[in-house]
Design a protein around this motif. Structure first.
Motif, PDB file in Angstrom:
ATOM      1  N   SER A 172     -13.272 -35.048  31.536  1.00 61.89           N
ATOM      2  CA  SER A 172     -14.328 -35.365  32.497  1.00 61.89           C
ATOM      3  C   SER A 172     -15.634 -35.702  31.787  1.00 61.89           C
ATOM      4  O   SER A 172     -16.136 -34.909  30.987  1.00 61.89           O
ATOM      5  N   GLY A 173     -16.169 -36.885  32.111  1.00 65.01           N
ATOM      6  CA  GLY A 173     -17.449 -37.289  31.544  1.00 65.01           C
ATOM      7  C   GLY A 173     -18.609 -36.455  32.038  1.00 65.01           C
ATOM      8  O   GLY A 173     -19.707 -36.510  31.472  1.00 65.01           O
ATOM      9  N   THR A 227     -16.874 -33.008  26.595  1.00 63.62           N
ATOM     10  CA  THR A 227     -16.097 -34.250  26.602  1.00 63.62           C
ATOM     11  C   THR A 227     -16.919 -35.400  26.046  1.00 63.62           C
ATOM     12  O   THR A 227     -16.428 -36.226  25.268  1.00 63.62           O
ATOM     13  N   ARG A 228     -18.187 -35.458  26.445  1.00 65.18           N
ATOM     14  CA  ARG A 228     -19.040 -36.537  25.947  1.00 65.18           C
ATOM     15  C   ARG A 228     -19.179 -36.466  24.429  1.00 65.18           C
ATOM     16  O   ARG A 228     -19.148 -37.490  23.744  1.00 65.18           O
ATOM     17  N   VAL A 240      -9.821 -40.297  31.998  1.00 65.43           N
ATOM     18  CA  VAL A 240     -11.219 -39.962  31.748  1.00 65.43           C
ATOM     19  C   VAL A 240     -11.980 -40.120  33.054  1.00 65.43           C
ATOM     20  O   VAL A 240     -12.219 -41.235  33.512  1.00 65.43           O
ATOM     21  N   ALA A 274     -16.220 -41.693  33.672  1.00 64.75           N
ATOM     22  CA  ALA A 274     -16.314 -42.183  32.295  1.00 64.75           C
ATOM     23  C   ALA A 274     -17.636 -42.877  32.001  1.00 64.75           C
ATOM     24  O   ALA A 274     -18.005 -43.031  30.830  1.00 64.75           O
ATOM     25  N   ARG A 319     -20.439 -41.817  32.087  1.00 64.89           N
ATOM     26  CA  ARG A 319     -21.390 -40.900  31.457  1.00 64.89           C
ATOM     27  C   ARG A 319     -21.153 -40.746  29.952  1.00 64.89           C
ATOM     28  O   ARG A 319     -21.906 -40.055  29.274  1.00 64.89           O
ATOM     29  N   ILE A 320     -20.105 -41.386  29.429  1.00 67.55           N
ATOM     30  CA  ILE A 320     -19.771 -41.261  28.011  1.00 67.55           C
ATOM     31  C   ILE A 320     -20.290 -42.485  27.253  1.00 67.55           C
ATOM     32  O   ILE A 320     -19.929 -43.615  27.583  1.00 67.55           O
ATOM     33  N   ILE A 350     -18.108 -45.913  25.947  1.00 65.95           N
ATOM     34  CA  ILE A 350     -16.757 -45.605  26.418  1.00 65.95           C
ATOM     35  C   ILE A 350     -15.826 -46.820  26.319  1.00 65.95           C
ATOM     36  O   ILE A 350     -14.638 -46.687  26.057  1.00 65.95           O
TER      37      ILE A 350
END
Length: 374
Positions: free
Chosen positions: A49-50, A55-56, A79, A82, A84-85, A88
């Motif tokens: 989860s972003g 996870t990030r 993901v 996503a 927020r990553i 990505i």
């Protein structure tokens, strides 16, 4: 109750395809629920989860070997949120190109963010879908046309978000929570918008003007914003699936409005929550607005899910002749006028009939709206 067309497309791509699946849609519309359902019996799925800082940080590593370690023995990686990553798109490209047996699925609540971040790195490597709140068509398939049409008055007020549909008696509280936690906090954070009171005013102004032509200049004056900022905020709201725009149709007549626009909400319940008005239909003076927003948004979902190539507009002249909604498919025009009262008269404007001979005209009311949405 999730769109069967999207579910089947994702299932087919995961089973036999080679592309990443990008699933877009507002928060709380059921993206994760759909994927959990698809992979309910599959233990080979790695869920990330972003929204989680770990996870990030984990996926910031763009080394193929590091990604192999993260994925381990899993065959599918999901993901969530996503967008927020950072980078990505590049991360997913590395997985697809270098670990070919892995199936990749990413979800996002902002097409502005996730779609843009994956556009160049995943060119030719992705299939993209958009999930909306539940639709009239889906609910009809779920419990029958009679039951769903009997719930029409309820849907006009509270809309189709999954939690709202599945939690009778809790609609007001849940809608207020949804608007407070998603419309403001997430959008403000996403675009680093600081003037939240201006965004609040803009959303309320749009809610009151549903079905009417909107002027960015007028909206700016109401909300204390310049035109460029109004345009930016509306773009953000559209890319986060809160609203969508409908432009004006203009081909033949000199006095047709050429640069006008209407703005609709993807869900009636969100619109009503913004103005804090959940009164029943029989006590409201905005039923025409609710009816038009319902029909246009449900038609919008229908066309998206069915893969229709219809272009959509409204039509109006400087002489105030107007048609609520127009679609063009393969050069053929269909015009629709929306009437809540089935006995209300609706006539095709002579100017439109003359300018576009052969076009079809239909009045859509409570008596025949199912033909328009199914």
């Amino acid at each position: 109750m999730i769109s069967r067309a999207i579910e089947e497309s994702i299932r087919n791509e995961i089973t036999s395809g080679k592309k990443a699946v990008i699933l877009l849609g507002a928060r709380q519309v059921g993206k994760t629920t759909l994927l959990r359902s698809l992979f309910a019996e599959d233990s080979d799925v790695l869920w990330l989860s972003g929204d989680e800082s770990n996870t990030r940080l984990l996926l910031t590593a763009q080394s193929v070997e590091q990604l192999r370690v993260i994925i381990g023995k899993h065959n599918i990686i999901v993901v969530d949120e996503a967008q927020r990553i950072p980078d990505i798109g590049i991360v997913l490209k590395l997985i697809i190109d270098n670990i070919p047996h892995i199936k990749v699925v990413a979800t996002g609540s902002s097409s502005l963010d996730l779609a843009n971040r994956t556009a160049e790195p995943l060119t030719g490597r992705k299939l993209q879908f958009t999930l909306f709140p539940l639709s009239f068509s889906e609910m009809t398939s779920h419990h029958g046309l009679l039951t769903e049409t009997n719930l029409l008055l309820h849907r006009l007020v509270y809309g189709y978000y999954p939690d709202i549909v599945s939690s009778p008696g809790e609609e007001r509280r849940l809608l207020q929570e949804l608007t407070d936690s998603y419309l403001y906090k997430d959008i403000l954070a996403l675009e680093k918008i600081k003037k939240s009171e201006h965004l609040t005013r803009l959303l309320r102004a749009l809610a009151f003007q549903v079905g009417s032509q909107v002027s960015y200049t007028e909206l700016g004056q109401l909300c204390g914003l310049d035109i460029k900022t109004v345009d930016k905020y509306i773009t953000v709201l559209e890319q986060t699936f809160v609203i969508f725009r409908l432009g004006s149709y203009s081909r033949n007549l000199r006095n047709e409005l050429k640069a006008s626009r209407k703005i609709y909400f993807t869900d009636n319940g969100i619109r009503n929550a913004l103005i804090a008005d959940f009164r029943p239909i029989e006590l409201r003076d905005d039923v025409g607005k609710l009816w038009e927003n319902f029909l246009v948004s449900e038609r919008f979902k229908r066309n998206k899910y069915s893969g229709s190539y219809a272009n959509a507009w409204f039509w109006r002249t400087q002489a105030q002749q107007e048609i609520d909604y127009i679609e063009e498919i393969d050069g053929h025009l269909s015009a629709y006028e929306f009437k809540w009262n089935p006995s209300a008269k609706a006539k095709q404007p002579k100017a439109f009939q003359t300018a576009y001979p052969g076009s079809l005209f239909t009045a859509v009311s409570r008596d025949n709206f199912t033909d328009f949405l199914l």
